[in-house]
Design a protein around this motif. Structure first.
Motif, PDB file in Angstrom:
ATOM      1  N   ARG B   3     -29.000  17.811  -3.594  1.00  0.00           N
ATOM      2  CA  ARG B   3     -29.028  16.373  -3.867  1.00  0.00           C
ATOM      3  C   ARG B   3     -29.202  16.118  -5.362  1.00  0.00           C
ATOM      4  NH1 ARG B   3     -30.009  11.495  -1.662  1.00  0.00           N
ATOM      5  NH2 ARG B   3     -30.607  11.943   0.430  1.00  0.00           N
ATOM      6  N   GLY B   7     -26.341  14.293  -6.976  1.00  0.00           N
ATOM      7  CA  GLY B   7     -26.717  12.923  -7.272  1.00  0.00           C
ATOM      8  C   GLY B   7     -27.110  12.739  -8.725  1.00  0.00           C
ATOM      9  N   TRP B  11     -22.368  13.926  -9.286  1.00  0.00           N
ATOM     10  CA  TRP B  11     -21.781  12.972  -8.367  1.00  0.00           C
ATOM     11  C   TRP B  11     -22.487  11.657  -8.534  1.00  0.00           C
ATOM     12  CZ3 TRP B  11     -17.298  13.259  -6.389  1.00  0.00           C
ATOM     13  CH2 TRP B  11     -16.941  12.307  -5.438  1.00  0.00           C
ATOM     14  N   PRO B  13     -22.152   7.980  -7.191  1.00  0.00           N
ATOM     15  CA  PRO B  13     -21.403   7.051  -6.328  1.00  0.00           C
ATOM     16  C   PRO B  13     -20.979   5.802  -7.073  1.00  0.00           C
ATOM     17  CG  PRO B  13     -23.377   7.854  -5.216  1.00  0.00           C
ATOM     18  CD  PRO B  13     -23.440   8.363  -6.629  1.00  0.00           C
ATOM     19  N   ASN B  69     -16.803   9.140  -0.329  1.00  0.00           N
ATOM     20  CA  ASN B  69     -18.106   8.982  -0.963  1.00  0.00           C
ATOM     21  C   ASN B  69     -19.218   8.923   0.087  1.00  0.00           C
ATOM     22  OD1 ASN B  69     -19.891   8.608  -3.036  1.00  0.00           O
ATOM     23  ND2 ASN B  69     -19.635   6.411  -3.097  1.00  0.00           N
ATOM     24  N   LYS B  70     -18.975   8.159   1.153  1.00  0.00           N
ATOM     25  CA  LYS B  70     -19.989   8.005   2.194  1.00  0.00           C
ATOM     26  C   LYS B  70     -20.237   9.337   2.908  1.00  0.00           C
ATOM     27  CE  LYS B  70     -21.541   5.227   6.039  1.00  0.00           C
ATOM     28  NZ  LYS B  70     -22.209   6.414   6.549  1.00  0.00           N
ATOM     29  N   GLU B  73     -22.235  11.604   0.740  1.00  0.00           N
ATOM     30  CA  GLU B  73     -23.649  11.201   0.694  1.00  0.00           C
ATOM     31  C   GLU B  73     -24.375  11.621   1.968  1.00  0.00           C
ATOM     32  OE1 GLU B  73     -23.814   7.048  -0.137  1.00  0.00           O
ATOM     33  OE2 GLU B  73     -23.881   7.351  -2.296  1.00  0.00           O
ATOM     34  N   ASP B  74     -23.728  11.385   3.119  1.00  0.00           N
ATOM     35  CA  ASP B  74     -24.327  11.760   4.403  1.00  0.00           C
ATOM     36  C   ASP B  74     -24.560  13.259   4.474  1.00  0.00           C
ATOM     37  OD1 ASP B  74     -24.169   9.138   5.061  1.00  0.00           O
ATOM     38  OD2 ASP B  74     -22.474   9.334   6.443  1.00  0.00           O
ATOM     39  N   THR B  76     -24.763  15.360   1.986  1.00  0.00           N
ATOM     40  CA  THR B  76     -25.750  15.795   0.999  1.00  0.00           C
ATOM     41  C   THR B  76     -27.156  15.625   1.551  1.00  0.00           C
ATOM     42  OG1 THR B  76     -24.235  15.081  -0.718  1.00  0.00           O
ATOM     43  CG2 THR B  76     -26.472  15.538  -1.402  1.00  0.00           C
TER      44      THR B  76
END
Lengths: 119, 225
Positions: B3, B7, B11, B13, B69-70, B73-74, B76
């Motif tokens: 993450r 994040g 990455w 978002p 992207n979603k 994220e999920d 990750t």
């Protein structure tokens, strides 16, 4: 006649699709060239495919998984530079020094044996 | 770890959405300008097709970004749960497939990039031809030249955005690889631990069998002893 030709056609299409490897595993090769702006850079080849001139010093290319040869154009043919191991959904990075004659490969990661560039 | 790596550095978002918005913004004028061409210039309309095709492909790519992207994220968030190493490995593998697909679209030999190069070549060629074209009045030529110049600038900008996306996805893929290698090491540690447990259990069994055998031998008394 046409009924007899149909299965042959189907087989031929099947073979053609298999040869194209439409669902085959693919990975990526990142080729970085140094210096970025080289006046007289040799053309590069991945196996037998001639690459477009590398723009801004970086090219990311989709490539079928397996081992591929990077070579440079030279007088009298292609000079092999290095082997690149491409794995499914992975990226293998290689830097090509264009100052050397012939150009020289520098792998980001090298295989323990054989020295091929790996992901 | 994943993450923070994704994040925190690689990455973003928000940046991705901004990128998608830029794609949309870049694509819009291309479409709009195709409608401003005089209908009598059928030749010009034919030549604009590669640009339209590029615009369409960009639009498709742009539409896939929010979904991608979603999912990233999920996934990750799932990878953050390090307790299940096998699952983490699977999640990273799925992430790699997702990012690989996106990278495939924008790679230098990918469909969108090649269309971009083709569209740019067309715009440049049209400008070059317009300079020598004697069919039009000066004001017509000026108008067409301005349109193609704007088209060329927009296409160049869109191609630059593709390059940025390419770099972003390549970096992301590299990060995932590094994390996958780390997970792989964890799996190996766990396997080595399991192997050690088996050896320890086996040693214990042998020791117990040995003790039992000793007791058995000790219990054997020859007659008259």
């Amino acid at each position: 006649m046409s009924m007899r030709a149909l299965p042959i056609g189907v087989v031929a299409i099947g073979l053609a699709l298999a040869a194209c490897n439409p669902t085959g595993d693919t990975g990526y090769v990142e080729i970085r060239t140094v210096p970025v702006a080289s006046q007289r850079s040799s053309s590069l080849y991945l196996d037998s495919t001639k690459l477009e001139p590398v723009q801004k010093g970086v090219a990311v290319l989709k490539q079928r998984a397996g081992t591929t040869k990077l070579s440079a154009e030279s007088i009298g043919g292609q000079v092999p530079l290095c082997d690149i191991v491409v794995r499914k959904n992975r990226i293998t990075t290689v830097t090509v020094s264009l100052l050397d004659r012939p150009p020289r490969c520098q792998c980001r990661n090298s295989a323990p044996k054989g020295g091929a560039c790996v992901s | 770890m994943v993450r923070s790596a994704i994040g925190g550095r690689h990455w973003k978002p928000v940046a991705l959405l901004a990128f998608a918005a830029l794609m949309f913004w870049s694509a819009l004028p291309v479409t709009a300008q195709t409608q401003t061409q005089p209908p009598s210039q059928s030749q010009t309309l034919d030549a604009i097709t590669p640009v339209e095709e590029f615009s369409r492909q960009l639009e498709q790519f742009k539409n896939s970004i929010p979904q991608l992207n979603k999912r990233i994220e999920d996934s990750t968030a799932a990878v953050d749960r390090w307790t299940n190493v096998e699952r983490a490995r699977k999640e990273i593998e799925e992430l790699r497939a997702l990012v690989g697909t996106a990278l495939g679209a924008v790679s230098d030999n990918g469909s969108v990039s090649q269309l971009g190069a083709k569209a740019l070549a067309h715009a440049r060629e049209k400008l070059r031809m317009l300079e020598q074209d004697t069919r039009f009045r000066p004001e017509e030529r000026k108008f067409l030249t301005e349109q193609w110049q704007r088209l060329r600038a927009d296409t160049e900008r869109a191609n630059d955005e593709l390059s940025a996306a390419r770099k972003e996805f390549a970096d992301l893929l590299r990060t995932l690889q590094a994390n996958e290698d780390f997970v792989e090491e964890l799996v190996q540690i766990r396997q080595a631990q399991k192997a050690l447990e088996v050896i320890q259990r086996l040693t214990q069994d042998i020791r117990e069998a040995n003790d039992q055998l000793k007791r058995l031998i000790g219990g054997i008394k020859p007659p008259g002893a």
